[in-house]
Design an enzyme around this catalytic site. Structure first.
Site, PDB file in Angstrom:
ATOM      1  N   SER A   1       0.834  -1.193   0.000  1.00 53.90           N
ATOM      2  CA  SER A   1       0.000   0.000   0.000  1.00 53.90           C
ATOM      3  C   SER A   1       0.881   1.261   0.000  1.00 53.90           C
ATOM      4  CB  SER A   1      -0.948  -0.029   1.207  1.00 53.90           C
ATOM      5  OG  SER A   1      -1.894   0.985   1.129  1.00 53.90           O
TER       6      SER A   1
ATOM      7  N   ASP B   1      -9.328  -2.732  -5.608  1.00 52.98           N
ATOM      8  CA  ASP B   1      -9.186  -3.810  -4.606  1.00 52.98           C
ATOM      9  C   ASP B   1      -9.852  -3.465  -3.285  1.00 52.98           C
ATOM     10  OD1 ASP B   1      -7.545  -1.885  -3.505  1.00 52.98           O
ATOM     11  OD2 ASP B   1      -5.700  -3.067  -3.617  1.00 52.98           O
TER      12      ASP B   1
ATOM     13  N   ASP C   1      -8.350  -8.739  -2.686  1.00 49.98           N
ATOM     14  CA  ASP C   1      -8.571  -7.368  -2.230  1.00 49.98           C
ATOM     15  C   ASP C   1      -7.279  -6.791  -1.650  1.00 49.98           C
ATOM     16  OD1 ASP C   1      -8.355  -8.114   0.517  1.00 49.98           O
ATOM     17  OD2 ASP C   1     -10.475  -8.684   0.544  1.00 49.98           O
ATOM     18  N   HIS C   2      -7.391  -5.618  -1.074  1.00 47.32           N
ATOM     19  CA  HIS C   2      -6.202  -4.860  -0.678  1.00 47.32           C
ATOM     20  C   HIS C   2      -5.377  -5.556   0.396  1.00 47.32           C
ATOM     21  CE1 HIS C   2      -3.873  -1.166  -0.686  1.00 47.32           C
ATOM     22  NE2 HIS C   2      -3.942  -1.095   0.628  1.00 47.32           N
TER      23      HIS C   2
ATOM     24  N   ASP D   1      -7.265 -10.645   6.138  1.00 47.76           N
ATOM     25  CA  ASP D   1      -8.685 -10.999   6.159  1.00 47.76           C
ATOM     26  C   ASP D   1      -8.837 -12.480   6.507  1.00 47.76           C
ATOM     27  OD1 ASP D   1     -11.375 -11.179   5.895  1.00 47.76           O
ATOM     28  OD2 ASP D   1     -11.456 -10.700   3.752  1.00 47.76           O
TER      29      ASP D   1
ATOM     30  N   ASP E   1     -11.920 -14.503   4.839  1.00 47.76           N
ATOM     31  CA  ASP E   1     -11.943 -14.808   3.406  1.00 47.76           C
ATOM     32  C   ASP E   1     -11.563 -16.273   3.194  1.00 47.76           C
ATOM     33  OD1 ASP E   1     -11.883 -14.845   0.689  1.00 47.76           O
ATOM     34  OD2 ASP E   1     -10.401 -13.248   0.455  1.00 47.76           O
TER      35      ASP E   1
END
Length: 688
Positions: free
Chosen positions: A418, A609, A647-648, A655, A658
């Protein structure tokens, strides 16, 4: 009757001759031991202690051998004489003869015990007794043995003359004698045990003293010898050579003296006799313990871990990122979440890696400076010009440094997630070109300047890898991040955790968001309200906007000696209206921002994302890029294929809900990334 008297005279003569022979041999043994002692005294102080033990043991072995041999000869003579005298006497007479032999063996044991006492004293005094004293002691014991033998022989002859009617009384006396002998043996055994304990303590003290001398001198080499036979004697050889501590390669090495003793049958008999009488010559157990310690210390070698990567990997977190020691309890582990510890897994699989600890809310510039000191070590210097421009303190926290030898030619791999991708680009720019504003400020105002701002530090970075980095900014920060309410909320959280009792560190202490030791919380809140942070562009929220990212892109450039690579994910799907909507498996907190970005006016920015658009994560708009292949290139952004349904936070495994992104998949991704970094070293190595 005359014939029997003549035989008795011959017997007395033979016993006397045996006594003289015993005394002569004892004198010879003492002379040999004394000669060995005098020769050993010529050595060093350390050798004298060890050699005296060996001489004492050798003397004991020779004396025991001599006594055993002569006692056996005496027993044979007595046996022959008694056979001639008694001829076919009753079995009681045979028992009488056996009792005489047992009595003689008891005398022999007493003599051995006395000799053992002498040797114990001999060892404790470090061979300082004079030869005359030894000879006096030996003469004394020889005389006692001679008298004992005469008395036994006379008693035996008188008993033989006694009529058969007196044998019953003799048997009763013999039983009493046996009881007395057993009592004497118990007493002697107890005394011997006490003697051995005292000797063992003294020898242990001598051994400890020798080791202390050896440590102070630092020149001695210990050669430890050990034997499996419990009756054998262990010896230490302390040499005054300037060599490190060594242990003989053989498990049980023996000296020449040990070998000669091994071949000496008399010594073996003497040692066997000592074993039967529970008499030991040295405290073997204490020396074995010292031997084991020395061997362990000698064989220890520092294990130097060999890594697959020559250049260490530095993992740099993004906005609102923390290391475990300073993060809020509500947040999971940044690098791996609950699935795995990425850094630890890389380490276990042969890759040297570190987790950087820098500001969570700070600007890319401040974070880049902190990253430099995290790697190099030292107190953070944000620069005099920079601090004056934005209104915060010049100096920050102090880092120990994970790679203190970091310098041109000693490279590292920078991996940023990021906002961390922007931060590592900023750091590389400072290393190469420095900060002209700081250089000019230092010329005008004087004072110190950090080497980081002077520039000219090329060839310190091997590769730059970014994961979901907003190289061109993000609509999430444009639409929400810089809203007054959002900024206030973010900084209020930082202010709340800035109290002096909190372990959480948002990295805003140089902005004053840290309660001072003598400051009340009310005073702290009032002071923070006046901070320039709330309206400053020197913050992470500004740098994540498209304007802030564009400004960074203008200030940075590609280094032709560095391998650049980007990884991008997306977790949205296109609707009938042409917009992007968050997938069901997207990290729940990102669904709002994901849907917001999916409605952007610019269609090319919609796929995202959850926080960053795909088009922003692939490469900076103003810098060259190519599609990534199996062959790495330098000086150009290598864009890897977009990972769908990622995703990010899937790149860092945060996560845990997930189910599509498994631990094995995450581990496989990072192993592949690490292998690629190792391959890139073939292009960037300065040792080719």
């Amino acid at each position: 009757m005359k014939t029997r008297q003549n035989k008795y005279s011959i017997r007395k003569f033979s016993v006397g001759a045996s006594s003289i022979l015993i005394a002569a041999l004892l004198f010879m043994g003492g002379g040999s031991a004394q000669a060995a002692e005098q020769q050993q005294d010529k050595g060093t102080v350390e050798n004298s202690t060890t050699q005296s033990i060996g001489d004492g043991n050798e003397k004991l072995s020779e004396q025991q051998s001599t006594q055993n041999k002569n006692v056996n000869e005496k027993s044979n003579v007595n046996s022959i004489t008694e056979n001639e005298s008694l001829h076919n006497e009753t079995p009681k007479n045979e028992d009488l003869i056996q009792q005489q032999k047992d009595s003689q063996n008891d005398n022999k044991s007493e003599s051995v015990v006395e000799q053992n006492k002498e040797n114990g004293a001999f060892v404790q005094n470090h061979s300082e007794e004079k030869p005359q004293q030894e000879q006096v002691e030996l003469e004394k014991h020889a005389s006692e043995n001679n008298q004992t033998l005469h008395s036994k022989a006379a008693q035996s002859n008188e008993d033989v003359k006694t009529k058969p009617s007196q044998l019953d009384n003799t048997a009763a006396k013999q039983e009493d004698s046996q009881k007395e002998n057993l009592s004497k043996q118990d007493t002697q055994s107890s005394k011997t045990t006490d003697l051995l304990r005292a000797t063992a303590q003294n020898q242990s003290k001598d051994s400890q003293s020798t080791e202390e001398i050896n440590k102070e001198v630092n020149n001695d080499t210990q050669q430890v010898t050990a034997k499996n036979d419990d009756a054998k004697v262990e010896s230490f050889n302390l040499n005054s050579k300037e060599e490190p501590l060594k242990v003989d390669k053989q498990a049980n090495p023996t000296t020449d003296k040990d070998k000669s003793s091994k071949n000496d049958k008399g010594s073996q008999d003497g040692l066997a006799n000592l074993e039967s009488n529970a008499v030991a010559t040295t405290n073997k157990q204490s020396k074995q313990q010292v031997s084991e310690k020395n061997e362990d210390q000698t064989n220890k070698s520092a294990k130097q871990k060999q890594y697959k990567n020559n250049d260490p990997i530095i993992l740099v977190h993004g906005f609102n990122g923390f290391t475990d020691d300073i993060n809020p309890s509500v947040l999971t582990h940044y690098w791996g979440g609950d699935k795995m510890n990425i850094r630890q897994d890389l380490e276990e699989n042969g890759y040297e890696a570190y987790e950087a600890s820098i500001s969570a809310f700070g600007s890319n510039y401040d974070r880049a400076v902190e990253l430099y000191y995290y790697i190099k070590g030292g107190r953070v210097d944000y620069g005099a010009a920079h601090a004056a421009k934005y209104g915060h303190e010049r100096y920050g926290k102090t880092y120990e440094g994970v790679y203190k030898d970091w310098k041109p030619g000693q490279k590292i791999h920078l991996v940023g997630h990021s906002m961390g991708g922007q931060t590592i680009r900023q750091l590389e720019e400072l290393l190469r070109h420095g900060n002209p504003e700081e250089v000019e400020y230092q010329k005008q105002h004087g004072g110190e300047i950090s080497p980081l701002y002077q520039g000219g530090h090329d060839n310190m970075v091997s590769s730059i890898t970014t994961l979901g980095t907003p190289h061109n900014g993000t609509h999430a920060s444009d639409l929400l991040g810089n809203e007054a309410i959002v900024r206030q909320l973010a900084y209020d959280v930082g202010k709340m955790y800035g109290n002096k009792d909190s372990r959480v560190d948002f990295g805003l202490e140089h902005w004053g968001l840290k309660q001072k030791p003598n400051e009340s919380y009310i005073q702290y809140v009032k002071r923070v309200q006046n901070s320039k942070l709330w309206k400053s562009k020197d913050s992470g929220l500004h740098d994540l906007t498209r304007d802030g990212a564009t400004d960074l892109n203008r200030k940075t450039s590609l280094n032709p000696n560095i391998v650049y690579k980007t990884y991008t994910g997306e977790s949205t799907h296109k609707t009938l209206a042409g917009k992007q909507k968050a997938d069901l498996n997207m990290f729940l907190p990102f669904t709002i921002t994901g849907n917001l970005i999916g409605k952007a006016k610019e269609k090319e920015w919609r796929e995202n994302d959850g926080l960053v658009s795909v088009i922003s994560s692939q490469h900076p708009f103003n810098q060259k890029y190519v599609e990534a292949t199996d062959k790495n290139q330098k000086g150009v952004w290598q864009v890897t294929p977009t990972k769908h349904d990622w995703d990010h936070v899937d790149f860092v495994g945060q996560d845990s809900t997930d189910t599509k992104r498994t631990r094995d998949e995450l581990q496989q991704f990072w192993h592949g990334l690490a292998e690629d970094l190792v391959q890139s070293e073939q292009l960037t190595s300065t040792n080719k």
